[in-house]
Design a protein around this motif. Structure first.
Motif, short mmCIF file in Angstrom:
data_model
loop_
_atom_site.label_atom_id
_atom_site.label_comp_id
_atom_site.label_asym_id
_atom_site.label_seq_id
_atom_site.Cartn_x
_atom_site.Cartn_y
_atom_site.Cartn_z
N PRO A 1 20.10 -57.91 -12.81
CA PRO A 1 19.44 -56.67 -11.62
C PRO A 1 18.62 -57.30 -11.25
CG PRO A 1 18.77 -55.49 -13.51
CD PRO A 1 20.11 -56.18 -13.97
N ALA A 2 18.39 -57.94 -9.70
CA ALA A 2 16.67 -58.68 -9.14
C ALA A 2 16.05 -57.51 -8.35
CB ALA A 2 17.01 -59.38 -8.45
N ILE A 3 15.23 -56.28 -8.93
CA ILE A 3 15.06 -55.68 -8.43
C ILE A 3 13.79 -55.28 -7.91
CG2 ILE A 3 14.46 -52.74 -8.45
CD1 ILE A 3 17.25 -52.68 -10.67
N LEU A 4 13.16 -55.03 -6.74
CA LEU A 4 11.70 -55.28 -5.95
C LEU A 4 10.84 -53.88 -5.66
CD1 LEU A 4 9.84 -57.09 -5.16
CD2 LEU A 4 10.06 -57.13 -2.62
N PHE A 5 10.04 -53.59 -6.76
CA PHE A 5 9.12 -52.75 -7.01
C PHE A 5 8.78 -52.65 -5.45
CE2 PHE A 5 10.56 -53.23 -11.31
CZ PHE A 5 10.15 -51.35 -11.75
N PRO A 6 8.65 -51.96 -4.75
CA PRO A 6 7.24 -51.73 -3.77
C PRO A 6 6.61 -52.21 -4.09
CG PRO A 6 7.64 -49.08 -3.82
CD PRO A 6 9.12 -50.73 -5.05
N GLN A 7 5.55 -52.28 -5.19
CA GLN A 7 4.48 -51.76 -5.31
C GLN A 7 3.92 -53.67 -5.60
OE1 GLN A 7 6.38 -50.12 -6.76
NE2 GLN A 7 5.34 -48.00 -7.81
N LEU A 8 5.45 -54.61 -5.74
CA LEU A 8 4.49 -56.14 -6.31
C LEU A 8 5.65 -56.60 -5.24
CD1 LEU A 8 6.18 -55.93 -9.56
CD2 LEU A 8 3.69 -55.91 -8.99
N GLU B 1 8.64 -58.86 5.90
CA GLU B 1 10.08 -59.45 6.61
C GLU B 1 11.37 -60.14 5.70
OE1 GLU B 1 7.13 -62.34 8.51
OE2 GLU B 1 7.19 -60.60 6.99
N VAL B 2 11.08 -61.20 5.00
CA VAL B 2 12.28 -61.44 4.98
C VAL B 2 12.41 -60.29 3.32
CG1 VAL B 2 12.96 -62.99 3.38
CG2 VAL B 2 11.60 -63.41 5.32
N LEU B 3 11.88 -59.80 3.01
CA LEU B 3 12.43 -58.88 1.80
C LEU B 3 12.86 -57.40 1.66
CD1 LEU B 3 9.79 -59.59 -0.61
CD2 LEU B 3 11.63 -60.38 -1.24
N GLY B 4 12.22 -57.05 3.26
CA GLY B 4 12.28 -55.78 3.24
C GLY B 4 12.07 -54.58 2.58
N ASP B 5 12.71 -53.74 2.24
CA ASP B 5 12.53 -52.84 1.86
C ASP B 5 13.84 -52.59 1.45
OD1 ASP B 5 10.03 -51.84 3.12
OD2 ASP B 5 10.68 -50.98 4.58
N GLY B 6 13.43 -51.78 -0.06
CA GLY B 6 14.40 -51.74 -1.41
C GLY B 6 15.20 -52.72 -1.55
N LEU B 7 14.98 -54.10 -1.80
CA LEU B 7 15.48 -54.91 -2.56
C LEU B 7 16.04 -54.96 -3.17
CD1 LEU B 7 16.67 -57.90 -1.29
CD2 LEU B 7 14.39 -58.68 -3.07
N ASN B 8 17.19 -54.45 -3.86
CA ASN B 8 18.41 -54.48 -5.37
C ASN B 8 19.31 -55.51 -5.63
OD1 ASN B 8 19.60 -53.51 -7.52
ND2 ASN B 8 18.49 -51.35 -6.92
N ILE B 9 19.48 -56.73 -5.68
CA ILE B 9 20.76 -57.40 -6.25
C ILE B 9 21.31 -57.32 -7.37
CG2 ILE B 9 21.16 -59.34 -5.90
CD1 ILE B 9 19.63 -60.10 -3.92
N ALA C 1 8.66 -44.79 -15.11
CA ALA C 1 6.75 -44.65 -15.75
C ALA C 1 6.80 -46.11 -15.48
CB ALA C 1 6.93 -44.87 -17.55
N VAL C 2 7.62 -47.14 -15.15
CA VAL C 2 6.97 -48.08 -14.88
C VAL C 2 6.30 -48.36 -13.62
CG1 VAL C 2 7.43 -51.10 -14.35
CG2 VAL C 2 8.45 -49.81 -16.38
N SER C 3 7.10 -47.54 -12.64
CA SER C 3 7.03 -47.64 -11.49
C SER C 3 5.19 -47.05 -11.02
CB SER C 3 7.87 -47.00 -10.34
OG SER C 3 7.56 -46.96 -9.25
N LYS C 4 5.31 -45.28 -12.43
CA LYS C 4 3.97 -45.00 -12.17
C LYS C 4 2.77 -46.02 -11.82
CE LYS C 4 6.24 -40.33 -12.74
NZ LYS C 4 6.97 -39.78 -13.80
N VAL C 5 2.56 -46.43 -13.59
CA VAL C 5 2.45 -47.93 -14.39
C VAL C 5 1.17 -48.47 -12.84
CG1 VAL C 5 1.07 -49.20 -15.60
CG2 VAL C 5 2.75 -46.74 -16.20
N LEU C 6 2.42 -49.05 -12.30
CA LEU C 6 2.40 -50.66 -10.85
C LEU C 6 1.54 -49.81 -10.08
CD1 LEU C 6 5.58 -52.30 -11.55
CD2 LEU C 6 3.39 -52.80 -11.82
N ASP C 7 2.02 -47.90 -9.85
CA ASP C 7 1.66 -47.90 -8.72
C ASP C 7 0.09 -47.15 -9.08
OD1 ASP C 7 3.25 -47.12 -6.97
OD2 ASP C 7 3.82 -44.98 -7.42
N LYS C 8 0.14 -46.98 -10.40
CA LYS C 8 -1.86 -46.50 -11.01
C LYS C 8 -2.74 -48.02 -10.14
CE LYS C 8 -1.15 -42.64 -13.23
NZ LYS C 8 -1.10 -42.77 -14.70
#
Length: 354
Positions: A105-112, A121-129, A319-326
């Protein structure tokens, strides 16, 4: 639940250590026991046993429910015979366990989003391949040979596939597409390669059984360009071994760092292999700089695919998302205004969040 643990080489022992820390947090929260057995593979196996894949490693892995793998290889073993290189151990354990499907999976966390090389604008939102790569066939496992010729040498690697090999990976990809966006893209080189023509014919025939899936086709050179031009057009990609190896690494850069991406290697048997897609990074080994998130996310995939612990897998991902959020970042994803942490601290933070 039996897990064979292979730390491997370079940063492998560091990132696996943090992944086990997170697994321990899951064990405590859900009151389940994981029976861990550590075995050798790759360069460290060469140093200690004389070969990259000891029989004990194969036996322990076959007797387990899942394998957690760090990384193998490094310049220390670059000049040894090709049949003894660390990578032979990796190919060997995949073959021994019959794991023919590599799920990347190639998942783009919005924090990154700012860590990616592409414009927002190329990445868009919620990129998940999801890239579904055939893993134990093709040129990597085909006949290899060198011969002397006037003026030097001639070398070749044989790229071959059979209908059954293509059939099983295609069905796996269709099933995954059915659980996601119901869109599957076959990447091949059917305008040039006979093996790709067989891939296209076989996948097309199987596609008739999955009428709810939108099956599309793309040549690999165009696909490599389209991943950069418009990655949002893809949902699930299925392809052969070599193409999948290249495209999955390219897709990883959409997410900002190789250090973020896990993988699962599965087959028809019970044992799956779970590992980050990056290498052993010997240049930063032992320096507390490696990003453990890809290995930690591989644990989430292991819980989901091997142990049906979907809630626990969600816990890790959240948990990963929360740590990145911080705002915590390892060096590979560090940006101005964020807080730099090392390998151990990142593992601590994620485990504590669970």
């Amino acid at each position: 639940m039996k897990i064979a643990v292979i730390r491997g080489d370079g940063i492998g022992k560091e990132i696996v250590g943090e992944a086990l820390k997170v697994l321990n947090a899951v064990s405590k929260k859900y009151k389940v026991n994981f029976n861990l057995n550590e075995v050798l593979l790759g360069g460290i196996a060469i140093d200690k046993t004389g070969g990259p894949i000891p029989q004990e490693t194969i036996d322990v892995c076959k007797a387990s429910d899942a394998v957690l793998l760090g990384a193998v290889g490094g310049p220390k073993w670059d000049n040894i015979p090709s049949n003894l290189r660390p990578e032979i151990g990796l190919l060997g354990i995949r073959k021994a366990l019959g794991v023919f499907a590599n799920l990347r999976p190639a998942i783009l966390f919005p924090q990154l989003k700012e860590a990616s090389n592409l414009k927002p604008e190329v990445l868009g939102d919620g990129l998940n391949i999801m890239i579904v790569r055939e893993l134990i066939g093709g040129a990597y496992f085909g006949e290899k040979k060198r011969i002397d010729i006037p003026g030097g040498q001639k070398a070749w690697d044989t790229l071959s596939y059979s209908t059954p090999e293509i059939d099983r990976i295609a069905r796996k990809a269709f099933e995954i597409a059915g659980q996601r966006g119901k869109k599957l893209t076959l990447v091949d080189k059917a305008n040039v390669l006979e093996s790709s023509r067989l891939w296209r014919e076989t996948v097309t025939e199987i596609g008739k059984e999955y009428k709810n899936i939108d099956l599309q086709y793309m040549y690999v050179d165009n696909a490599s360009m389209q991943l950069i031009r418009d990655p949002k057009q893809f949902d699930v990609i299925v392809t052969e071994n070599t193409f999948g190896d290249i495209l999955s690494d390219e897709a990883s850069m959409l997410t900002g760092s190789l250090g973020m991406l896990p993988s699962a290697s599965v087959g028809d048997g019970k044992v799956g292999i779970y590992e980050p897609i990056h290498g052993s990074a010997p240049d930063i080994a032992g320096q507390d700089k490696a990003n453990p998130i890809a290995t930690i996310m591989s644990v989430a995939m292991m819980l989901r695919y091997s142990f049906n612990m979907n809630e626990a897998a969600d816990d890790i991902e959240n948990a990963v998302s929360k740590v990145l959020d911080k705002g915590y970042r390892t060096p590979d994803i560090m940006r101005e205004g964020k807080q730099l942490v090392g390998t151990v601290k990142m593992g601590d933070l994620i485990a504590e969040s669970i």
